[in-house]
Scaffold this active site. Sequence first.
Site, PDB file in Angstrom:
ATOM      1  N   PRO A   1      18.389  74.224 121.796  1.00  0.00           N
ATOM      2  CA  PRO A   1      17.921  72.869 122.151  1.00  0.00           C
ATOM      3  C   PRO A   1      17.056  72.884 123.404  1.00  0.00           C
ATOM      4  O   PRO A   1      17.390  72.317 124.447  1.00  0.00           O
ATOM      5  CB  PRO A   1      19.236  72.114 122.377  1.00  0.00           C
ATOM      6  CG  PRO A   1      20.169  73.162 122.910  1.00  0.00           C
ATOM      7  CD  PRO A   1      19.799  74.438 122.189  1.00  0.00           C
ATOM      8  N   LYS A   2      15.880  73.498 123.301  1.00  0.00           N
ATOM      9  CA  LYS A   2      15.043  73.751 124.466  1.00  0.00           C
ATOM     10  C   LYS A   2      14.013  72.654 124.685  1.00  0.00           C
ATOM     11  O   LYS A   2      13.383  72.169 123.744  1.00  0.00           O
ATOM     12  CB  LYS A   2      14.334  75.101 124.322  1.00  0.00           C
ATOM     13  CG  LYS A   2      15.291  76.286 124.276  1.00  0.00           C
ATOM     14  CD  LYS A   2      14.559  77.600 124.317  1.00  0.00           C
ATOM     15  CE  LYS A   2      15.534  78.765 124.327  1.00  0.00           C
ATOM     16  NZ  LYS A   2      14.875  80.066 124.572  1.00  0.00           N
ATOM     17  N   LYS A   3      13.846  72.289 125.958  1.00  0.00           N
ATOM     18  CA  LYS A   3      12.807  71.374 126.414  1.00  0.00           C
ATOM     19  C   LYS A   3      12.106  72.001 127.612  1.00  0.00           C
ATOM     20  O   LYS A   3      12.633  72.920 128.248  1.00  0.00           O
ATOM     21  CB  LYS A   3      13.411  70.024 126.825  1.00  0.00           C
ATOM     22  CG  LYS A   3      14.077  69.259 125.706  1.00  0.00           C
ATOM     23  CD  LYS A   3      14.661  67.942 126.194  1.00  0.00           C
ATOM     24  CE  LYS A   3      13.594  66.943 126.554  1.00  0.00           C
ATOM     25  NZ  LYS A   3      14.175  65.600 126.871  1.00  0.00           N
TER      26      LYS A   3
END
Length: 245
Positions: free
Chosen positions: A114-116
């Site tokens: 879940p990368k931002k």
Amino acid sequence: MKIDELLQQVSTPLGAGAFPRGPYRFHNREYLNITYRTDAAALRKVVPEPLEIEDPLVRFEIMRMPDTTGLGDYTECGQAVVVKLGQERGEYLQAMYVDNHPAIASGREVSAYPKKLGAPRLYVDSDTLVGTLDYGSLRIAVATMGYKHQPMTPEDAKAEICVPTFMLKLMRGYDRSMRICELVRMQISNVEVKGAWHGPARLQLFEHVLAPMADFPVREVVSASHIVADLSLPAAAVVHDYLAR
């Protein structure tokens, strides 16, 4: 480009993909881990079934990765919730903030991380190991730990960073209906611990609507570690398909 050639590509744009083919090997990956107790109700709002929460523990991590095959030099920050799936205990990755586009793109497209985009840092300030996270121009987190106060055994370090990791993969189709909704499992492998330490630590989290780390408030710091290791990330495997009902 012929169809057979097209099917061999890893990512768009063709001829200059967003990331290269894995697997990826991490050299001198440096962790600052702070495990803390938070509010169980806050965790239950976001941790998906069939994962279960027993003790409301979260591991805040900042990882400095100066040498990663194919992806380069970058830093990452995240929150991992301690969970159980059946009889297996592990961690659910709730959020990750990263300063490197190939790492973000490959993590989301190939796996389910879940990368931002964010701006984490890990550095030594005199006698203190410091980790920070900025989202845009705002400070989201500040973590401090006494620098190399007490040695940690390689076995304990491996046990901490090699727990099973669960992630949620969500992807909608062109008609906006859910196309993929899966819980996947990954476990770090091929680990060589180069150094590991315990020490006192503190953690501050600040409110932000699009980087809501503070939704899991710090009630009690349980433990902290500083680990340097070489390791590999294997492919993730599906453990629960929410659409197969």
